[in-house]
Design an enzyme around this catalytic site. Structure first.
Site, short mmCIF file in Angstrom:
data_model
loop_
_atom_site.label_atom_id
_atom_site.label_comp_id
_atom_site.label_asym_id
_atom_site.label_seq_id
_atom_site.Cartn_x
_atom_site.Cartn_y
_atom_site.Cartn_z
N SER A 1 0.85 -1.19 0.00
CA SER A 1 0.00 0.00 0.00
C SER A 1 0.89 1.24 0.00
O SER A 1 2.04 1.18 0.46
CB SER A 1 -0.88 0.00 1.26
OG SER A 1 -1.50 1.26 1.46
N TYR B 1 -0.82 -0.77 10.53
CA TYR B 1 -1.13 -1.07 9.14
C TYR B 1 0.01 -0.62 8.22
O TYR B 1 0.55 -1.41 7.43
CB TYR B 1 -2.44 -0.40 8.72
CG TYR B 1 -2.80 -0.69 7.28
CD1 TYR B 1 -3.50 -1.84 6.95
CD2 TYR B 1 -2.45 0.18 6.26
CE1 TYR B 1 -3.83 -2.12 5.64
CE2 TYR B 1 -2.77 -0.09 4.94
CZ TYR B 1 -3.46 -1.23 4.64
OH TYR B 1 -3.78 -1.51 3.33
#
Length: 258
Positions: A138, A148
């Site tokens: 990401s 994350y």
């Protein structure tokens, strides 16, 4: 015929990879937690592309689930030529709002499963001098985004490291780092993505097309779309405090994912 194994294959980028690779004539092994959704996905691929897809129900947050996919990747009688490590999820809320057990579950899926499945697949690929591993990360990997972002930064670093170590082996690696993609990711995490501007969203099929094009060009990191390329470039030159502050204001509710 080329066989591709895709984790998180029933929705989002995983489903987009399945459609594209089926259209390219690959046999597929679809991995996800929900056996019924896997069966529906396999039936749809058979109807659309006349591709018979093998289904493998597995929870990659569980040791037994990872082990079952490892065993499939190591099966010498059914070789896998392409591995797409796509499975992943986000946690809504700030760092202190999310139970540590849930954060550890994320690390198991994003990091341990990627490590173990790559390790299971690559030896046979290297022996055949043919194979591809795509690890879905990401743009959050390049920003201060809590657990994350840290897990996705690990995916990028890991991918770059093994790509360098195995250069010339015939096995190629790609870390795919998209921004916001319209999938079920945010709803599943209980994240409110309503304030994300329309221009920030990417199409899953186009993200997959870019990834495969970058893989063919022997790139190791793929950031689809010029807007996100610019965002990543800025994070590398701006003081961390600037984008960290912006990250704190938006919180994990707007974490990008595929």
């Amino acid at each position: 015929m080329t066989t591709s194994l895709i984790t998180g294959a029933t929705s989002g980028l995983g489903a987009a990879f399945a459609r594209r690779l089926a259209a390219d004539g690959h046999r597929l092994v679809l991995v996800a937690r929900d056996e019924e959704r896997l069966a529906r996905a396999a039936a749809d691929l058979l109807t659309r592309y006349n591709t018979a897809a093998e289904v493998l129900p597995a929870d990659l947050a569980d040791d037994d689930g990872i082990a079952s996919v490892e065993a499939r990747l190591r099966d010498p009688d059914r070789p896998v030529h392409v591995l797409v490590n796509n499975a992943g999820f986000g946690n809504g809320g700030g760092f202190l709002d999310v139970p540590v057990a849930q954060e550890l579950r994320m690390l198991k899926v994003h990091c341990e499963a990627v490590l173990r499945l790559t390790s299971a697949a690559v030896p046979a690929m290297r022996e055949r001098r043919r194979g591809f591993v795509i690890n879905v990360a990401s743009v959050a990997a390049f920003m201060s985004r809590g657990t994350y972002g840290a897990s996705k930064a690990w995916v990028v670093s890991f991918t770059e490291g093994v790509a360098q170590e195995l250069a010339g082996s015939g096995v190629r690696f790609l870390a795919l780092c998209p921004g916001f993609v319209r999938t079920e990711f945010h709803a599943r995490a209980g994240m409110d993505a309503s304030k994300v501007p329309s221009w920030a969203w990417l199409n899953a099929n186009k993200v997959v097309a870019t990834a495969l094009r970058d893989l063919a060009r022997d790139r190791t990191v793929s950031v689809p779309d010029p807007r996100y390329k610019l965002a990543v470039a800025l994070t590398r030159h701006l003081p961390t405090s600037l984008y960290a502050a912006a990250s704190t204001r938006t919180g994990r509710r707007y974490d990008p994912k595929f």
